[in-house]
Design an enzyme around this catalytic site. Structure first.
Site, PDB file in Angstrom:
ATOM      1  N   MET A  81      25.620 -66.712-113.685  1.00 39.05           N
ATOM      2  CA  MET A  81      25.577 -65.808-114.836  1.00 39.05           C
ATOM      3  C   MET A  81      24.384 -66.150-115.725  1.00 39.05           C
ATOM      4  SD  MET A  81      29.474 -64.855-115.716  1.00 39.05           S
ATOM      5  CE  MET A  81      29.893 -66.314-116.617  1.00 39.05           C
ATOM      6  N   GLY A  82      23.434 -66.893-115.179  1.00 38.70           N
ATOM      7  CA  GLY A  82      22.213 -67.193-115.929  1.00 38.70           C
ATOM      8  C   GLY A  82      22.380 -68.305-116.952  1.00 38.70           C
ATOM      9  N   HIS A 111      20.991 -74.269-115.946  1.00 42.45           N
ATOM     10  CA  HIS A 111      20.821 -75.686-116.286  1.00 42.45           C
ATOM     11  C   HIS A 111      20.737 -76.467-114.973  1.00 42.45           C
ATOM     12  CE1 HIS A 111      25.053 -75.825-115.268  1.00 42.45           C
ATOM     13  NE2 HIS A 111      25.333 -74.964-116.230  1.00 42.45           N
ATOM     14  N   HIS A 123      23.183 -75.608-112.109  1.00 40.57           N
ATOM     15  CA  HIS A 123      22.794 -74.448-111.303  1.00 40.57           C
ATOM     16  C   HIS A 123      21.652 -74.832-110.356  1.00 40.57           C
ATOM     17  CE1 HIS A 123      24.235 -72.183-115.041  1.00 40.57           C
ATOM     18  NE2 HIS A 123      25.004 -71.711-114.081  1.00 40.57           N
ATOM     19  N   GLN A 158      34.890 -60.062-115.785  1.00 39.76           N
ATOM     20  CA  GLN A 158      35.617 -61.326-115.644  1.00 39.76           C
ATOM     21  C   GLN A 158      35.861 -61.999-117.002  1.00 39.76           C
ATOM     22  OE1 GLN A 158      32.519 -63.343-113.169  1.00 39.76           O
ATOM     23  NE2 GLN A 158      32.945 -65.117-114.465  1.00 39.76           N
ATOM     24  N   LYS A 164      32.796 -77.774-110.686  1.00 40.80           N
ATOM     25  CA  LYS A 164      33.165 -77.692-112.105  1.00 40.80           C
ATOM     26  C   LYS A 164      34.163 -76.551-112.313  1.00 40.80           C
ATOM     27  CE  LYS A 164      31.760 -76.771-116.625  1.00 40.80           C
ATOM     28  NZ  LYS A 164      31.909 -75.310-116.619  1.00 40.80           N
ATOM     29  N   ASP A 165      33.998 -75.462-111.537  1.00 40.54           N
ATOM     30  CA  ASP A 165      34.937 -74.341-111.599  1.00 40.54           C
ATOM     31  C   ASP A 165      35.867 -74.444-110.394  1.00 40.54           C
ATOM     32  OD1 ASP A 165      33.813 -72.663-113.932  1.00 40.54           O
ATOM     33  OD2 ASP A 165      32.060 -73.184-112.752  1.00 40.54           O
ATOM     34  N   ARG A 182      27.675 -72.536-121.650  1.00 41.98           N
ATOM     35  CA  ARG A 182      28.305 -72.399-122.972  1.00 41.98           C
ATOM     36  C   ARG A 182      28.002 -73.593-123.880  1.00 41.98           C
ATOM     37  NH1 ARG A 182      32.154 -69.967-119.564  1.00 41.98           N
ATOM     38  NH2 ARG A 182      32.697 -67.838-120.157  1.00 41.98           N
TER      39      ARG A 182
HETATM   40  P1  AMP Z   1      28.051 -69.741-113.912  1.00 39.94           P
HETATM   41  O1  AMP Z   1      26.649 -69.339-114.212  1.00 39.94           O
HETATM   42  O2  AMP Z   1      28.701 -70.530-115.002  1.00 39.94           O
HETATM   43  O3  AMP Z   1      28.892 -68.628-113.380  1.00 39.94           O
HETATM   44  O4  AMP Z   1      27.926 -70.790-112.713  1.00 39.94           O
HETATM   45  C1  AMP Z   1      27.294 -70.452-111.514  1.00 39.94           C
HETATM   46  C2  AMP Z   1      27.610 -71.515-110.500  1.00 39.94           C
HETATM   47  O5  AMP Z   1      27.131 -72.774-110.967  1.00 39.94           O
HETATM   48  C3  AMP Z   1      29.124 -71.673-110.268  1.00 39.94           C
HETATM   49  O6  AMP Z   1      29.366 -71.897-108.888  1.00 39.94           O
HETATM   50  C4  AMP Z   1      29.455 -72.888-111.096  1.00 39.94           C
HETATM   51  O7  AMP Z   1      30.589 -73.576-110.640  1.00 39.94           O
HETATM   52  C5  AMP Z   1      28.182 -73.719-110.915  1.00 39.94           C
HETATM   53  N1  AMP Z   1      28.070 -74.692-111.990  1.00 39.94           N
HETATM   54  C6  AMP Z   1      28.232 -74.472-113.323  1.00 39.94           C
HETATM   55  N2  AMP Z   1      28.102 -75.631-114.003  1.00 39.94           N
HETATM   56  C7  AMP Z   1      27.869 -76.594-113.088  1.00 39.94           C
HETATM   57  C8  AMP Z   1      27.654 -78.009-113.162  1.00 39.94           C
HETATM   58  N3  AMP Z   1      27.667 -78.666-114.323  1.00 39.94           N
HETATM   59  N4  AMP Z   1      27.422 -78.683-112.009  1.00 39.94           N
HETATM   60  C9  AMP Z   1      27.412 -78.029-110.810  1.00 39.94           C
HETATM   61  N5  AMP Z   1      27.614 -76.696-110.676  1.00 39.94           N
HETATM   62  C10 AMP Z   1      27.835 -75.992-111.795  1.00 39.94           C
END
Ligand code: AMP
Length: 283
Positions: A27-28, A31, A34, A58, A146-147, A184
């Site tokens: 979702m951009g 860090h 990602h 979502q 993490k998720d 976040r």
């Molecule tokens: P999001 O942008 O939050 O939807 O995350 C995109 C992907 O990055 C998802 O598969 C998350 O689980 C993964 N992700 C988010 N934070 C972390 C982290 N701290 N370490 C590893 N993967 C992460």
């Protein structure tokens, strides 16, 4: 690096690709967490695709959606530096010209923790991930532990619908004080950022108490109290469960254990977890 925002353009580009493709949906507000997924994909595939899409369906909380950090130019720069090959950046109108009506039911996987506190969340995740898998048609897709609950829902989705791809779950990346990296985190005030490290500290403490033989209800209560003792912090749950089903242990904990927490720091909701093999307590 190629950037596509239309589904038709992406599909046309994809048609000509005959190589092994790794996919990292995001979702951009990227860090290191990602980027670690991008690196993993690059090491295992000939081409790597990243999607950036803040998926409105979502979010059960409209304010969380409105305030979700959006820094597309910076994200594209980071992806370019990592050597990502193609980025898919659709608009909400492109992804949902009409509101989707499909409903997924992941049973007990979505009635606990994130599913219980964020009604409709995993339905929105399953719809967007299904659409992205159809558009990108990756060989491998990379998700962060993490998720944790999301990874279980997506594995179930891939298995039930026979998506022809492999899911790889990657380790959680943390800041130097242990806070799990999250888009976040950028919304935390300086004080909340200092407080937020308590999540990881209490996960570690809970693991150590479990190993010492303390009971799960006692540990979870104690950890919730400590988190909630901080001003402006409110925990939603702190649970110790079986890592593959996310269900409570019937008897003594054994096998893969997951300790999961969600808490609000002001209006910023953070989650974290620890997953580890448990061979019994020392007492
Ligand atoms: P999001 O942008 O939050 O939807 O995350 C995109 C992907 O990055 C998802 O598969 C998350 O689980 C993964 N992700 C988010 N934070 C972390 C982290 N701290 N370490 C590893 N993967 C992460």
């Amino acid at each position: 690096m190629i950037v596509h925002s239309s589904i038709a353009d992406f599909k046309a580009f994809r048609c000509d690709l005959k190589t092994k493709i790794g996919f990292v949906p995001t979702m951009g507000a990227l860090h290191e967490g990602h980027l670690s997924l991008i690196r993993k994909s690059k090491s295992e595939n000939e081409k790597t695709c990243c999607s950036i899409f803040v998926n409105p369906i979502q979010f059960n909380n409209p304010e969380d959606f409105a305030k979700y950090p959006k820094v597309l130019d910076r994200d594209l720069e980071l992806l370019q530096q990592e050597g990502c090959d193609v980025v898919f950046v659709p608009s909400a109108q492109e992804m949902y010209p009409i509101a989707p009506k499909t409903r997924f039911d992941f049973g007990s996987l979505e009635t606990v923790m994130e599913g219980a506190f964020r009604p409709g969340h995993f339905n929105g995740v399953a719809i967007v991930v299904s659409k992205l898998f159809h558009i990108v048609r990756p060989n491998m897709a990379y998700f962060g532990r993490k998720d944790l609950q999301q990874t279980l829902v997506i594995k179930q989705l891939v298995s039930d619908l026979q998506f022809p791809l492999e899911i790889e779950v990657c380790d959680t990346w943390r800041e130097s004080d242990g806070l799990a990296m999250s888009s976040r985190n950028a919304r935390l005030t300086t004080e909340q950022r200092t407080q937020a490290v308590i999540l990881y500290q209490q996960l570690l403490e809970a693991k150590s108490l479990l190993i010492k033989g303390m009971s799960i209800p006692f540990i979870c209560d104690a950890m919730l109290n400590r988190i909630n003792a901080q001003i402006g912090v409110k925990a939603e749950y702190f649970q110790i469960v079986e890592a593959n089903s996310l269900l409570p242990f019937k008897n003594k904990p054994q096998g893969e254990v997951a300790i999961c927490v969600a808490a609000y720091f002001g209006d910023v909701r953070l989650i974290d977890n620890l997953v580890f093999p448990f061979e019994g307590s020392t007492n």
